[in-house]
Design an enzyme around this catalytic site. Sequence first.
Site, mmCIF file in Angstrom:
data_model
loop_
_atom_site.group_PDB
_atom_site.id
_atom_site.type_symbol
_atom_site.label_atom_id
_atom_site.label_comp_id
_atom_site.label_asym_id
_atom_site.label_seq_id
_atom_site.Cartn_x
_atom_site.Cartn_y
_atom_site.Cartn_z
ATOM 1 N N LYS A 32 0.849 -1.197 0.000
ATOM 2 C CA LYS A 32 0.000 0.000 0.000
ATOM 3 C C LYS A 32 0.879 1.240 0.000
ATOM 4 O O LYS A 32 1.742 1.424 0.847
ATOM 5 C CB LYS A 32 -0.905 0.033 1.233
ATOM 6 C CG LYS A 32 -1.828 1.262 1.222
ATOM 7 C CD LYS A 32 -2.884 1.184 2.305
ATOM 8 C CE LYS A 32 -2.503 1.878 3.572
ATOM 9 N NZ LYS A 32 -2.608 3.343 3.526
ATOM 10 N N LEU A 60 -5.089 6.905 -2.239
ATOM 11 C CA LEU A 60 -5.059 8.375 -2.218
ATOM 12 C C LEU A 60 -6.410 8.989 -1.833
ATOM 13 O O LEU A 60 -6.561 10.207 -1.832
ATOM 14 C CB LEU A 60 -4.576 8.915 -3.575
ATOM 15 C CG LEU A 60 -3.148 8.472 -3.947
ATOM 16 C CD1 LEU A 60 -2.728 9.061 -5.292
ATOM 17 C CD2 LEU A 60 -2.136 8.856 -2.880
ATOM 18 N N LYS A 61 -7.384 8.170 -1.564
ATOM 19 C CA LYS A 61 -8.685 8.617 -1.017
ATOM 20 C C LYS A 61 -9.227 9.889 -1.667
ATOM 21 O O LYS A 61 -9.374 10.934 -1.027
ATOM 22 C CB LYS A 61 -8.574 8.822 0.501
ATOM 23 C CG LYS A 61 -8.206 7.569 1.275
ATOM 24 C CD LYS A 61 -8.285 7.802 2.771
ATOM 25 C CE LYS A 61 -8.003 6.559 3.579
ATOM 26 N NZ LYS A 61 -6.614 6.093 3.560
ATOM 27 N N HIS A 63 -11.580 12.728 -3.188
ATOM 28 C CA HIS A 63 -12.853 13.307 -2.749
ATOM 29 C C HIS A 63 -12.965 14.696 -3.373
ATOM 30 O O HIS A 63 -12.342 15.648 -2.895
ATOM 31 C CB HIS A 63 -12.865 13.407 -1.219
ATOM 32 C CG HIS A 63 -14.213 13.728 -0.663
ATOM 33 N ND1 HIS A 63 -14.501 13.659 0.679
ATOM 34 C CD2 HIS A 63 -15.355 14.123 -1.254
ATOM 35 C CE1 HIS A 63 -15.750 13.990 0.887
ATOM 36 N NE2 HIS A 63 -16.295 14.285 -0.272
ATOM 37 N N ILE A 65 -15.327 17.051 -6.850
ATOM 38 C CA ILE A 65 -16.486 16.979 -7.734
ATOM 39 C C ILE A 65 -16.286 15.825 -8.728
ATOM 40 O O ILE A 65 -15.137 15.447 -9.020
ATOM 41 C CB ILE A 65 -16.737 18.316 -8.476
ATOM 42 C CG1 ILE A 65 -15.507 18.716 -9.303
ATOM 43 C CG2 ILE A 65 -17.130 19.408 -7.501
ATOM 44 C CD1 ILE A 65 -15.771 19.884 -10.242
ATOM 45 N N ASN A 67 -16.311 15.285 -11.936
ATOM 46 C CA ASN A 67 -15.425 15.418 -13.092
ATOM 47 C C ASN A 67 -13.956 15.383 -12.676
ATOM 48 O O ASN A 67 -13.126 14.749 -13.328
ATOM 49 C CB ASN A 67 -15.737 16.725 -13.830
ATOM 50 C CG ASN A 67 -14.855 16.902 -15.040
ATOM 51 O OD1 ASN A 67 -14.880 16.081 -15.958
ATOM 52 N ND2 ASN A 67 -14.029 17.934 -15.023
ATOM 53 N N GLN A 187 -3.376 3.039 16.981
ATOM 54 C CA GLN A 187 -4.561 2.285 16.575
ATOM 55 C C GLN A 187 -5.335 1.856 17.818
ATOM 56 O O GLN A 187 -4.764 1.287 18.746
ATOM 57 C CB GLN A 187 -4.177 1.033 15.769
ATOM 58 C CG GLN A 187 -3.560 1.335 14.411
ATOM 59 C CD GLN A 187 -4.589 1.680 13.355
ATOM 60 O OE1 GLN A 187 -5.750 1.958 13.660
ATOM 61 N NE2 GLN A 187 -4.173 1.686 12.105
ATOM 62 N N ARG A 208 2.929 -0.941 10.778
ATOM 63 C CA ARG A 208 3.990 -0.998 11.788
ATOM 64 C C ARG A 208 4.264 -2.351 12.441
ATOM 65 O O ARG A 208 5.436 -2.649 12.695
ATOM 66 C CB ARG A 208 3.721 0.076 12.850
ATOM 67 C CG ARG A 208 3.937 1.475 12.293
ATOM 68 C CD ARG A 208 3.263 2.530 13.104
ATOM 69 N NE ARG A 208 1.804 2.404 12.990
ATOM 70 C CZ ARG A 208 0.947 3.186 13.627
ATOM 71 N NH1 ARG A 208 1.397 4.126 14.431
ATOM 72 N NH2 ARG A 208 -0.356 3.021 13.451
HETATM 73 O O1 C5P Z 1 0.906 0.879 10.954
HETATM 74 P P1 C5P Z 1 -0.541 0.480 10.812
HETATM 75 O O2 C5P Z 1 -0.726 -1.018 10.761
HETATM 76 O O3 C5P Z 1 -1.419 1.131 11.824
HETATM 77 O O4 C5P Z 1 -0.921 1.029 9.370
HETATM 78 C C1 C5P Z 1 -2.210 0.996 8.899
HETATM 79 C C2 C5P Z 1 -2.301 1.663 7.562
HETATM 80 O O5 C5P Z 1 -3.663 1.723 7.220
HETATM 81 C C3 C5P Z 1 -1.791 3.089 7.518
HETATM 82 O O6 C5P Z 1 -1.245 3.308 6.222
HETATM 83 C C4 C5P Z 1 -3.007 3.927 7.734
HETATM 84 O O7 C5P Z 1 -2.948 5.173 7.112
HETATM 85 C C5 C5P Z 1 -4.088 3.072 7.089
HETATM 86 N N1 C5P Z 1 -5.427 3.277 7.607
HETATM 87 C C6 C5P Z 1 -5.775 3.147 8.944
HETATM 88 N N2 C5P Z 1 -7.059 3.327 9.356
HETATM 89 C C7 C5P Z 1 -7.982 3.627 8.493
HETATM 90 C C8 C5P Z 1 -7.681 3.770 7.148
HETATM 91 C C9 C5P Z 1 -6.380 3.578 6.741
HETATM 92 O O8 C5P Z 1 -4.923 2.849 9.765
HETATM 93 N N3 C5P Z 1 -9.219 3.779 8.902
#
Ligand code: C5P
Length: 228
Positions: A32, A60-61, A63, A65, A67, A187, A208
């Site tokens: 990713k 790259l999410k 978001h 308009i 077009n 997280q 990580r």
């Molecule tokens: O290091 P870690 O396992 O937390 O990485 C998770 C990846 O997933 C990161 O690239 C983070 O930006 C992405 N991500 C997330 N939570 C979300 C959407 C994406 O942790 N809701």
Amino acid sequence: MNKKIIVALDGNNFSKLIKLAKNLKNEVYAYKIGYEFFFNFGIDGYKKIKKIFPNIFLDLKLHDIPNTVEQGIKAIDKLKPILTTIHISGGDNMHKFSKKKITNHSKILGVSILTSLDSDQTEKYYNEKNVKNLVKKFVKYAKKNGLDGIVCSPLEIKTVRKAVGKKMIIVVPGIRPANYSNKKDDQKRIITPLKAIKMGADYLVIGRPITSAKNPLKEIKEINNSIK
Ligand code: C5P
């Protein structure tokens, strides 16, 4: 074995990330590449990773308009990622336009509700305190509008799978191996790889716990074994 792990190549140390990509390539489904990598190392950096391993999830999410998103996806499509993302909250036309110019078979995933939003925030911004209900509503629209999959929190896998059926791809971050303990980690709503797969996730985004491990290859092999 069907690979299910997508390793998040986050960070700003390019040579370290290249080394990781070479080291783990036999164990991953995809790499990713998100904001941090892409905005630091650009298309050249992207292509270097793609040369090491062809399956890229370009996260790259988008978001904007409809077009603008259509044209953005057209440009992304040239880079041939297997997966890329837009925000479901961008609306029906944005979903539909995002699919218009796809020629290289990149699949488009809809980001449901950002996991960083709690129920107070969803009430404030979406007038809905029940996050699961909101996610359910969003992913149904994504399905109706032809998106290929969903990115959601581990806590919503079951809800999403039930709402979208078997065909849509579900990709889930927030995964932590059972033996993982990193107090500095941000997280919060986390589950183990095996639990996520059992609940219906197709692919797991893991950063990580693998990339910061002393021995990343050993770590990913252990995770792969745990979900065999
Ligand atoms: O290091 P870690 O396992 O937390 O990485 C998770 C990846 O997933 C990161 O690239 C983070 O930006 C992405 N991500 C997330 N939570 C979300 C959407 C994406 O942790 N809701």
